[in-house]
Design an enzyme around this catalytic site. Structure first.
Site, PDB file in Angstrom:
ATOM      1  CG  LEU A  75      -1.930  -1.043   1.147  1.00  0.00           C
ATOM      2  CD1 LEU A  75      -3.055  -0.810   2.220  1.00  0.00           C
ATOM      3  CD2 LEU A  75      -2.694  -1.197  -0.106  1.00  0.00           C
ATOM      4  NE  ARG A  76       4.480   0.336  -3.747  1.00  0.00           N
ATOM      5  CZ  ARG A  76       5.058  -0.799  -3.768  1.00  0.00           C
ATOM      6  NH1 ARG A  76       5.895  -1.346  -2.805  1.00  0.00           N
ATOM      7  NH2 ARG A  76       5.261  -1.611  -5.210  1.00  0.00           N
ATOM      8  CG  HIS A 193      10.779 -12.059  -2.063  1.00  0.00           C
ATOM      9  ND1 HIS A 193      10.045 -11.135  -3.020  1.00  0.00           N
ATOM     10  CD2 HIS A 193      11.870 -12.369  -2.957  1.00  0.00           C
ATOM     11  CE1 HIS A 193      10.654 -10.755  -3.990  1.00  0.00           C
ATOM     12  NE2 HIS A 193      11.725 -11.637  -3.921  1.00  0.00           N
ATOM     13  CG  ASN A 292      11.638  -9.676  -8.339  1.00  0.00           C
ATOM     14  OD1 ASN A 292      11.808 -10.490  -9.263  1.00  0.00           O
ATOM     15  ND2 ASN A 292      12.401  -9.034  -7.710  1.00  0.00           N
ATOM     16  CG  ASP A 319       3.466  -9.179  -5.215  1.00  0.00           C
ATOM     17  OD1 ASP A 319       3.562  -8.224  -4.436  1.00  0.00           O
ATOM     18  OD2 ASP A 319       4.443  -9.936  -5.672  1.00  0.00           O
TER      19      ASP A 319
HETATM   20  O1  DOR Z   1       7.104  -7.567  -8.039  1.00  0.00           O
HETATM   21  C1  DOR Z   1       7.277  -7.165  -7.027  1.00  0.00           C
HETATM   22  N1  DOR Z   1       6.951  -6.151  -6.339  1.00  0.00           N
HETATM   23  N2  DOR Z   1       7.798  -8.345  -6.115  1.00  0.00           N
HETATM   24  C2  DOR Z   1       7.930  -7.870  -4.930  1.00  0.00           C
HETATM   25  O2  DOR Z   1       8.434  -8.927  -4.196  1.00  0.00           O
HETATM   26  C3  DOR Z   1       7.786  -6.699  -4.201  1.00  0.00           C
HETATM   27  C4  DOR Z   1       7.115  -5.697  -4.877  1.00  0.00           C
HETATM   28  C5  DOR Z   1       7.122  -4.288  -4.747  1.00  0.00           C
HETATM   29  O3  DOR Z   1       7.319  -3.808  -3.674  1.00  0.00           O
HETATM   30  O4  DOR Z   1       7.040  -3.652  -5.604  1.00  0.00           O
HETATM   31 ZN    ZN Z   2       7.712 -10.660  -3.158  1.00  0.00          ZN
END
Ligand code: DOR
Ligand code: ZN
Length: 453
Positions: A75-76, A193, A292, A319
């Site tokens: 959620l940043r 992860h 990722n 994710d």
């Molecule tokens: O694609 C991804 N984005 N994988 C992650 O493990 C972290 C995430 C992110 O925080 O943007």
């Molecule tokens: Zn991840």
């Protein structure tokens, strides 16, 4: 240690909601569901509104499911509120049918202290659209070296029950071992992860023929699988539970099957994008497809679908990873990994699992609500749709189709890989503890209560 009160903010209790003409779990004859306060009060074709103030939701032709629970969302807030806030992310979650989400710890500052985790919980309650459960970091600053104060975070108002360095792997086996031992004594979950960093230096795409042809540095399956296997063994020895974030390969599925057969307490999630997309998407070099772990090959996609259907993979987790335009609309190798997922998850699950006939609506309830609630030990989510249960509910129109316009999604960032795609099924209504948070596919305004104008 006393457990602090973690009461959720009051909803407008005493209000009644009647959902008419729904098929509960998509089964049987259409029926009506009456909610009184935060509780399911009656279910039956003859149930009617008790008074004229009752909010009536026409559910004709729709499927009623328990509210969705997302174990993995970004959620940043704090730190990158230009891409998502707890408020905008809560709106996206509610629109996607979620009643609870777990907000990952890779914020700025990192959620490695009770100050941050309590803030996330409280802010989520203030917004009031979805329960935002903070995920605590396993290690200080996500640096993988020193364990964070997990006990303090678990004992805070945010009652952290899941810890993860997501975005980073807890790569040092001794640190992971200690984290698992600590987690066992606290009865909390470590979500890993799985990415052996020595095997992914500079990697931006799945290691295979596509990346080789496109000149992209490859991320081998073994980087994920070796950590999943290692962590299964460490969890066995620690007597702890471990959860695998975003499983992405056929080999991971095989290891999970083996570990389960040994009685190891390992659970795993799969993302909607790994159920639908493969690395053929990379041909355009559009960095919206960078994620990722990376999009893999069709054979992996097929293995993940089979494993979700048979329960080897426990649940779907989004994710959801908002990123600013400048971090996505750039060269593939410098773009940040991640894609939006909250508002499109149900549609992708319907497209990949329900329409092909490998999952029915009971199965959707299992993978999007019941199992994630069980894994996170939420006692008021993922509950049966029965009289006396808390009314956390999602209403889905199974027959509609919609075209994704990424700029129209509730998230502040726009990095959806599904832009312009037409997808099946849509959440029309979401109910959080008896309060309608989404109605007719839009966030419902909070009704004024005393003191509010
Ligand atoms: O694609 C991804 N984005 N994988 C992650 O493990 C972290 C995430 C992110 O925080 O943007
Ligand atoms: Zn991840």
């Amino acid at each position: 240690m006393s457990v602090p009160s973690r009461d959720t903010l009051p909803t407008e209790s005493g209000e009644t909601v009647l959902i008419t003409g729904v098929r509960v779990y998509g089964e049987g004859e259409p029926t009506n569901v009456l909610i009184d306060g935060d509780t399911i009060a009656a279910i039956g074709p003859d149930v009617v509104a008790p008074d004229t103030d009752t909010e009536v939701v026409d559910g004709t032709g729709q499927v009623l499911l328990p509210g969705f629970v997302d174990l993995h969302t970004h959620l940043r807030e704090p730190g990158r509120e230009d891409t998502e806030t707890i408020e905008s992310g809560s709106a996206a979650a509610a629109l996607g049918g979620y009643t609870a989400v777990f907000a990952m710890a890779n914020t700025s500052p990192v959620a490695d202290s009770v100050v941050v985790t309590d803030h996330v919980w409280r802010r989520g309650q203030e917004v009031g659209l979805v329960d935002v459960h903070p995920v605590g970091a396993v290690t200080v600053g996500l640096a993988g070296e020193q364990l964070a104060e997990m006990g303090t975070m678990a004992a805070g108002v945010g009652r952290v029950r899941m810890f993860s360095d997501d975005g980073h792997c807890v790569a040092d086996p001794l640190v992971m071992r200690r984290a698992l031992e600590y987690a066992r004594s606290l009865d909390v979950l470590i979500a890993q992860h799985a990415e052996e960093p020595r095997l992914t230096v500079g990697a931006v795409a799945h290691e295979g023929p596509t990346a080789a042809r496109l000149g992209l540095t490859g991320w081998p399956r073994a980087a994920e699988e070796s950590i999943v296997a290692r962590d299964a063994l460490l969890a066995r020895d620690a007597g702890a539970r471990v959860h695998v974030c975003h499983a992405s390969t056929a080999g991971t599925v095989e290891i999970l099957r083996w570990a389960r057969a040994q009685g190891i307490a390992i659970t795993a999630e799969v993302t909607p994008h790994h159920l639908l997309l493969d690395d053929s998407r990379l041909e355009t070099y559009d960095a919206v497809n960078r994620v990722n772990p990376p999009l893999r090959e069709r054979s992996d996609v097929e293995a993940l679908r089979t494993a979700l259907a048979d329960g080897t993979l426990d649940c779907v987790a989004t994710d959801h990873a908002p990123h600013a335009e400048q971090d996505k609309c750039c060269e593939f190798s410098v773009a940040r990994p991640g894609m939006l997922g909250l508002e499109t998850a149900l549609s992708i699950v319907v497209d990949t699992m329900v329409r092909p006939g490998v999952l029915d609506w009971r199965g959707v309830a299992r993978v999007m609500s019941e199992r994630p609630a069980e894994i996170a030990r939420l006692d008021d989510q993922g509950r049966p749709i029965e009289v006396g249960e808390v009314a956390n509910l999602t209403l889905v129109d199974p027959d509609t189709e919609w075209t994704v316009v990424s700029g129209d999604l509730a998230s502040i960032a726009h990095n959806s890989p599904y832009d312009a795609m037409t997808l099946p099924a849509r959440v029309t209504t979401t109910v959080l503890r008896g309060r309608v948070t989404v109605r007719d596919g839009a966030v419902a305004p909070r009704q004024a209560t005393v003191g509010e104008r």
